[in-house]
Design an enzyme around this catalytic site. Structure first.
Site, PDB file in Angstrom:
ATOM      1  N   CYS A 129       0.822  -1.233   0.000  1.00 24.18           N
ATOM      2  CA  CYS A 129       0.000   0.000   0.000  1.00 24.18           C
ATOM      3  C   CYS A 129       0.843   1.265   0.000  1.00 24.18           C
ATOM      4  O   CYS A 129       0.320   2.361  -0.224  1.00 24.18           O
ATOM      5  CB  CYS A 129      -0.938   0.007   1.198  1.00 24.18           C
ATOM      6  SG  CYS A 129      -2.001  -1.435   1.258  1.00 24.18           S
ATOM      7  N   HIS A 279      -3.677   6.958   2.141  1.00 19.77           N
ATOM      8  CA  HIS A 279      -3.964   5.616   1.602  1.00 19.77           C
ATOM      9  C   HIS A 279      -5.370   5.212   2.022  1.00 19.77           C
ATOM     10  O   HIS A 279      -5.845   5.591   3.092  1.00 19.77           O
ATOM     11  CB  HIS A 279      -2.917   4.625   2.135  1.00 19.77           C
ATOM     12  CG  HIS A 279      -3.290   3.212   1.827  1.00 19.77           C
ATOM     13  ND1 HIS A 279      -3.588   2.788   0.565  1.00 19.77           N
ATOM     14  CD2 HIS A 279      -3.442   2.129   2.645  1.00 19.77           C
ATOM     15  CE1 HIS A 279      -3.894   1.507   0.603  1.00 19.77           C
ATOM     16  NE2 HIS A 279      -3.820   1.076   1.848  1.00 19.77           N
ATOM     17  N   ASN A 309      -9.954  -1.021  -0.926  1.00 21.23           N
ATOM     18  CA  ASN A 309      -8.506  -0.818  -0.829  1.00 21.23           C
ATOM     19  C   ASN A 309      -7.856  -1.376  -2.095  1.00 21.23           C
ATOM     20  O   ASN A 309      -7.919  -2.580  -2.339  1.00 21.23           O
ATOM     21  CB  ASN A 309      -7.978  -1.528   0.426  1.00 21.23           C
ATOM     22  CG  ASN A 309      -6.481  -1.332   0.624  1.00 21.23           C
ATOM     23  OD1 ASN A 309      -5.787  -0.819  -0.250  1.00 21.23           O
ATOM     24  ND2 ASN A 309      -5.987  -1.750   1.776  1.00 21.23           N
TER      25      ASN A 309
HETATM   26  N1  COA Z   1     -18.131  -9.622   8.036  1.00 23.13           N
HETATM   27  C1  COA Z   1     -18.697  -9.880   9.228  1.00 23.13           C
HETATM   28  N2  COA Z   1     -17.992 -10.110  10.359  1.00 23.13           N
HETATM   29  C2  COA Z   1     -16.649 -10.062  10.266  1.00 23.13           C
HETATM   30  C3  COA Z   1     -15.996  -9.799   9.068  1.00 23.13           C
HETATM   31  C4  COA Z   1     -16.775  -9.575   7.922  1.00 23.13           C
HETATM   32  N3  COA Z   1     -16.258  -9.316   6.717  1.00 23.13           N
HETATM   33  N4  COA Z   1     -14.655  -9.817   9.277  1.00 23.13           N
HETATM   34  C5  COA Z   1     -14.484 -10.094  10.581  1.00 23.13           C
HETATM   35  N5  COA Z   1     -15.689 -10.256  11.173  1.00 23.13           N
HETATM   36  C6  COA Z   1     -15.969 -10.559  12.557  1.00 23.13           C
HETATM   37  C7  COA Z   1     -14.798 -11.183  13.271  1.00 23.13           C
HETATM   38  O1  COA Z   1     -14.753 -12.571  13.011  1.00 23.13           O
HETATM   39  C8  COA Z   1     -15.126 -10.879  14.714  1.00 23.13           C
HETATM   40  O2  COA Z   1     -16.078 -11.808  15.160  1.00 23.13           O
HETATM   41  P1  COA Z   1     -16.019 -12.356  16.680  1.00 23.13           P
HETATM   42  O3  COA Z   1     -16.148 -11.139  17.554  1.00 23.13           O
HETATM   43  O4  COA Z   1     -17.174 -13.274  16.735  1.00 23.13           O
HETATM   44  O5  COA Z   1     -14.691 -13.013  16.809  1.00 23.13           O
HETATM   45  C9  COA Z   1     -15.806  -9.510  14.637  1.00 23.13           C
HETATM   46  O6  COA Z   1     -16.222  -9.354  13.276  1.00 23.13           O
HETATM   47  C10 COA Z   1     -14.921  -8.371  15.017  1.00 23.13           C
HETATM   48  O7  COA Z   1     -13.697  -8.544  14.326  1.00 23.13           O
HETATM   49  P2  COA Z   1     -12.513  -7.600  14.552  1.00 23.13           P
HETATM   50  O8  COA Z   1     -11.326  -8.130  13.824  1.00 23.13           O
HETATM   51  O9  COA Z   1     -12.390  -7.279  16.014  1.00 23.13           O
HETATM   52  O10 COA Z   1     -13.040  -6.276  13.823  1.00 23.13           O
HETATM   53  P3  COA Z   1     -12.325  -4.911  13.662  1.00 23.13           P
HETATM   54  O11 COA Z   1     -13.161  -3.841  14.197  1.00 23.13           O
HETATM   55  O12 COA Z   1     -10.880  -4.963  14.075  1.00 23.13           O
HETATM   56  O13 COA Z   1     -12.345  -4.732  12.074  1.00 23.13           O
HETATM   57  C11 COA Z   1     -10.886  -4.874  10.191  1.00 23.13           C
HETATM   58  C12 COA Z   1     -11.641  -5.643  11.265  1.00 23.13           C
HETATM   59  C13 COA Z   1     -10.169  -5.868   9.301  1.00 23.13           C
HETATM   60  C14 COA Z   1     -11.894  -4.094   9.364  1.00 23.13           C
HETATM   61  C15 COA Z   1      -9.918  -3.895  10.888  1.00 23.13           C
HETATM   62  O14 COA Z   1      -9.139  -4.574  11.848  1.00 23.13           O
HETATM   63  C16 COA Z   1      -9.004  -3.221   9.920  1.00 23.13           C
HETATM   64  O15 COA Z   1      -9.438  -2.499   9.041  1.00 23.13           O
HETATM   65  N6  COA Z   1      -7.690  -3.391  10.107  1.00 23.13           N
HETATM   66  C17 COA Z   1      -6.735  -2.777   9.223  1.00 23.13           C
HETATM   67  C18 COA Z   1      -6.771  -3.490   7.923  1.00 23.13           C
HETATM   68  C19 COA Z   1      -5.970  -2.793   6.881  1.00 23.13           C
HETATM   69  O16 COA Z   1      -5.927  -1.593   6.881  1.00 23.13           O
HETATM   70  N7  COA Z   1      -5.354  -3.560   6.001  1.00 23.13           N
HETATM   71  C20 COA Z   1      -4.611  -3.037   4.929  1.00 23.13           C
HETATM   72  C21 COA Z   1      -3.408  -2.324   5.443  1.00 23.13           C
HETATM   73  S1  COA Z   1      -2.728  -1.334   4.282  1.00 23.13           S
END
Ligand code: COA
Length: 352
Positions: A129, A279, A309
């Site tokens: 990214c 980004h 993204n």
């Molecule tokens: N749909 C529904 N539920 C989902 C899901 C989806 N697509 N993806 C994850 N979940 C669930 C998880 O399994 C978890 O369930 P649980 O509580 O029963 O275990 C719950 O949602 C919460 O997950 P969590 O990982 O705590 O959510 P979050 O608020 O951290 O959001 C991301 C997840 C991936 C959106 C977030 O962590 C994120 O954006 N991180 C950065 C990612 C990024 O920027 N990547 C590229 C870098 S350049």
């Protein structure tokens, strides 16, 4: 004094729009199934990421990321008032190259019709990214030192073919989209040291390398590719793996520090900067960066809602998106800050 400047910009996204409601019905071939394939929903995706839809290449298009890059590159070259023959260096940033090697830059060179014995230099960079800001730093240095006259910097990604369309991969799968963005960087004669590309800074922290990665193969092993589609543990090698929370926290922290450093080192204030183009990984990340780095919210441009993204593509794609809408105008000054797998991050300040 010779400075480097962005002479032209271009971007491309495929026509196929995949909404959050549609994505859970897609299988690996992007066919719409009668039953949901992934346990996810629009409300979760929108609330946690800001994403409402993304673009995918048609599953039968035969496109690689170099083809997407070609569409954007042609537009950027035209926008610069040049022809492909004027390009004397290509820098291609992608985490989804057509094949393992050679890298995409030489494929793009051929597709532009400028290969052959007099062919220009071709570089491939990774940095995920952060690819665009890393590439811009290289292009800026190449042009200012007189090494190359017209550098074509391309970011292109074809994510949709390497995502896990099952509940196991839902945390990553819903985030990514396909697309391409390109810029032509060339020389600018000026005594104003704030013209053109006036600042770039890139950093990395290898301690985060395995918090966001895609293996595909492990060269340390023999055989170096082992793939058993029925073995759910083994077949993870095909898909990106992410520690989402750790990536989120590192992205916010490093992007905030990077913005503050860019302002301090460039001695600019927000009065002298028209737009903040971060980004596009997660709208919540960008909103937190705007808040903690005290960026005027009306200057922040986001497109993650409609493109997801697109990793190395997000910065030129977002600028071009708002240029087409008439919001970003010729000569506007942009501060762009990126964060990606590696971990890698950086900032650049430049006029478009
Ligand atoms: N749909 C529904 N539920 C989902 C899901 C989806 N697509 N993806 C994850 N979940 C669930 C998880 O399994 C978890 O369930 P649980 O509580 O029963 O275990 C719950 O949602 C919460 O997950 P969590 O990982 O705590 O959510 P979050 O608020 O951290 O959001 C991301 C997840 C991936 C959106 C977030 O962590 C994120 O954006 N991180 C950065 C990612 C990024 O920027 N990547 C590229 C870098 S350049």
């Amino acid at each position: 004094m010779v400075r480097a400047s962005i002479l032209g910009l271009g971007s491309y996204v495929p026509d196929r729009v995949v909404t959050n409601d549609q994505i859970r019905f897609l299988n690996e071939k992007h066919e719409v199934c009668a039953e949901p394939q992934t346990d996810t929903n629009h409300e979760w995706i929108k609330a946690r990421t800001g994403i409402e839809e993304r673009r995918y290449v048609p599953a039968d298009s035969g496109y690689g990321s170099s083809d997407l890059g070609l569409f954007a590159a042609k537009l950027a070259i035209e926008d610069a008032g040049l022809t492909p023959k004027d390009i004397d260096c290509i820098i291609f940033g992608t985490l989804s190259p057509d094949i393992h090697f050679p890298g995409n830059a030489v494929f793009l060179q051929s597709k532009l019709g400028i290969d052959g014995e007099e062919g220009c230099a071709c570089y491939d960079i990774r940095q995920q990214c952060s690819g665009f800001v890393y590439g811009l730093q290289m292009a800026d240095a190449f042009v200012r030192t007189g090494l190359y006259k017209h550098v074509l910097l391309v970011g292109a990604e074809l994510h949709s073919h390497s995502l896990d369309f099952t509940t196991r991969g839902r945390d990553v799968m819903v985030l990514f989209g396909d697309g391409a963005g390109a810029a032509v960087i060339g020389a600018l004669e000026t005594d104003d040291e704030k013209e053109g590309i006036l600042y770039t800074h890139c950093q990395a922290d290898g301690a985060g390398a395995m918090d966001l990665y895609l293996k595909v193969f492990e060269i340390a092993k023999a055989p170096y590719v082992y793939y058993d589609a029925n073995d759910r543990e083994q077949n993870q090698i095909k898909y990106p793996q992410m520690n989402g929370k750790k990536v989120f926290l590192n992205a916010v922290r490093n992007m905030v520090v990077s913005v503050q450093r860019a302002l301090k080192e460039s001695k600019l204030t927000w009065d002298e900067i028209d737009w903040f183009v971060p980004h596009q990984a997660n709208l919540r990340i960008n909103e937190a960066v705007v808040q903690y780095a005290e960026i005027p919210p009306e200057k922040a441009l986001n497109t993650i809602q409609v493109y997801g993204n697109t990793t190395a593509v997000t910065v030129p794609l977002t600028i071009d998106h708002y240029r087409k809408l008439g919001k970003v105008k010729k000569g506007d000054r942009i501060l762009s800050t990126v964060f990606g797998a590696g971990f890698t991050w950086g900032s650049a300040i430049f006029r478009v």
